[in-house]
Design an enzyme around this catalytic site. Structure first.
Site, short mmCIF file in Angstrom:
data_model
loop_
_atom_site.label_atom_id
_atom_site.label_comp_id
_atom_site.label_asym_id
_atom_site.label_seq_id
_atom_site.Cartn_x
_atom_site.Cartn_y
_atom_site.Cartn_z
N ASP A 94 -37.24 34.98 -1.37
CA ASP A 94 -38.07 34.75 -0.18
C ASP A 94 -37.58 35.55 1.02
O ASP A 94 -36.47 36.09 1.05
CB ASP A 94 -38.06 33.27 0.21
CG ASP A 94 -36.73 32.86 0.83
OD1 ASP A 94 -35.68 33.22 0.26
OD2 ASP A 94 -36.74 32.20 1.88
N LYS A 124 -33.38 27.91 -4.19
CA LYS A 124 -34.71 27.88 -4.77
C LYS A 124 -35.01 29.15 -5.56
O LYS A 124 -35.88 29.18 -6.41
CB LYS A 124 -35.77 27.77 -3.64
CG LYS A 124 -35.73 26.51 -2.84
CD LYS A 124 -36.86 26.57 -1.77
CE LYS A 124 -36.75 25.43 -0.80
NZ LYS A 124 -37.80 25.53 0.23
N GLY A 125 -34.32 30.23 -5.23
CA GLY A 125 -34.71 31.57 -5.65
C GLY A 125 -34.85 31.80 -7.14
O GLY A 125 -35.64 32.64 -7.57
N ASP A 183 -25.25 38.90 -3.96
CA ASP A 183 -25.04 39.85 -2.87
C ASP A 183 -23.54 39.88 -2.55
O ASP A 183 -22.78 40.59 -3.21
CB ASP A 183 -25.88 39.40 -1.67
CG ASP A 183 -25.81 40.35 -0.49
OD1 ASP A 183 -25.40 41.50 -0.67
OD2 ASP A 183 -26.18 39.95 0.63
P1 5GP Z 1 -24.31 35.82 -1.57
O1 5GP Z 1 -24.24 36.78 -0.42
O2 5GP Z 1 -23.51 34.58 -1.33
O3 5GP Z 1 -24.00 36.49 -2.88
O4 5GP Z 1 -25.85 35.42 -1.70
C1 5GP Z 1 -26.31 34.24 -1.15
C2 5GP Z 1 -27.77 34.07 -1.38
O5 5GP Z 1 -28.45 34.91 -0.48
C3 5GP Z 1 -28.31 34.42 -2.76
O6 5GP Z 1 -28.21 33.40 -3.68
C4 5GP Z 1 -29.76 34.68 -2.42
O7 5GP Z 1 -30.46 33.47 -2.46
C5 5GP Z 1 -29.68 35.21 -1.02
N1 5GP Z 1 -29.87 36.66 -1.02
C6 5GP Z 1 -28.95 37.63 -1.17
N2 5GP Z 1 -29.53 38.84 -1.14
C7 5GP Z 1 -30.85 38.62 -1.00
C8 5GP Z 1 -32.00 39.48 -0.93
O8 5GP Z 1 -31.94 40.72 -1.00
N3 5GP Z 1 -33.21 38.87 -0.79
C9 5GP Z 1 -33.34 37.52 -0.71
N4 5GP Z 1 -34.57 37.02 -0.57
N5 5GP Z 1 -32.29 36.68 -0.78
C10 5GP Z 1 -31.06 37.23 -0.93
MG MG Z 2 -30.00 32.39 -4.56
#
Ligand code: 5GP
Ligand code: MG
Length: 177
Positions: A157, A41-42, A101
């Protein structure tokens, strides 16, 4: 719960950078009739502002993925929970993400969309959070690089709350992630 928030990106900073990205994307995608695919959703607020910063209309679609496993972090077991609906074969596709992330989600979705054989596939993310990267994903357009922290607002979120804040804040919940 004791929690503190710290302003990271204010409205003007976000608007200025989104305008710059819009100008850059307008140059790069002019005449290509691209499809912008937002990751739910982000990315919905970033995508909404980004497409209105373009000098021409584009087609918009959405995809959503969920990861499963122990803990609250990406486990590496990811599946699509909302599929793209437009046919992407032969199209110029830009995948739009809120924040990267560890990189697992984006890497999975990039492969998922690449399998649909688009003419090109690039990635635009608002925030590149590099500290915990596990998978190197090619980020073609990046809004901001931040060192770390858990960010909320502008689509991001915290347990479905705080997405609608117009600025981006770091939340300190006093421990853990
Ligand atoms: P990944 O770790 O696979 O790169 O990130 C997965 C998902 O975690 C991202 O698409 C995002 O939606 C969520 N995410 C990662 N870091 C943050 C953060 O600092 N804040 C929020 N709200 N969501 C995050
Ligand atoms: Mg995301």
């Amino acid at each position: 719960m004791e929690s503190r928030t710290r302003l990271i990106l204010d409205r003007e900073t976000l608007a200025r950078r989104v305008a710059e990205l819009g100008a850059q994307l307008s140059r790069d995608y002019r005449g290509l009739d691209p499809v912008f695919v937002g990751i739910l959703k982000g990315a919905f607020i970033f995508l909404a502002d980004l497409v209105r910063a373009l000098e021409f209309p584009v087609e918009v679609d959405f995809v959503r993925a969920a990861s499963y496993g122990a803990g609250t972090e990406s486990s590496g077991v990811i599946r699509v929970t909302k599929e793209v609906e437009l046919p992407l074969a032969g199209r110029h596709v830009l995948l739009v993400e809120d924040i990267v992330d560890m990189g697992l989600t984006l890497d999975f979705l990039r492969r998922h969309l690449a399998a649909k054989e688009p003419a090109s596939l690039k990635i635009c993310c608002l925030i590149d959070k590099r500290e915990r990267r596990q998978v190197e994903v090619p980020l073609d357009y990046v809004g901001f690089v931040v060192p770390g922290g858990f960010l909320v607002g502008y689509g991001l979120d915290c347990g479905e709350k705080l997405r609608t804040l117009p600025e981006v804040y770091a939340v300190d919940t006093g421990g853990g992630d």
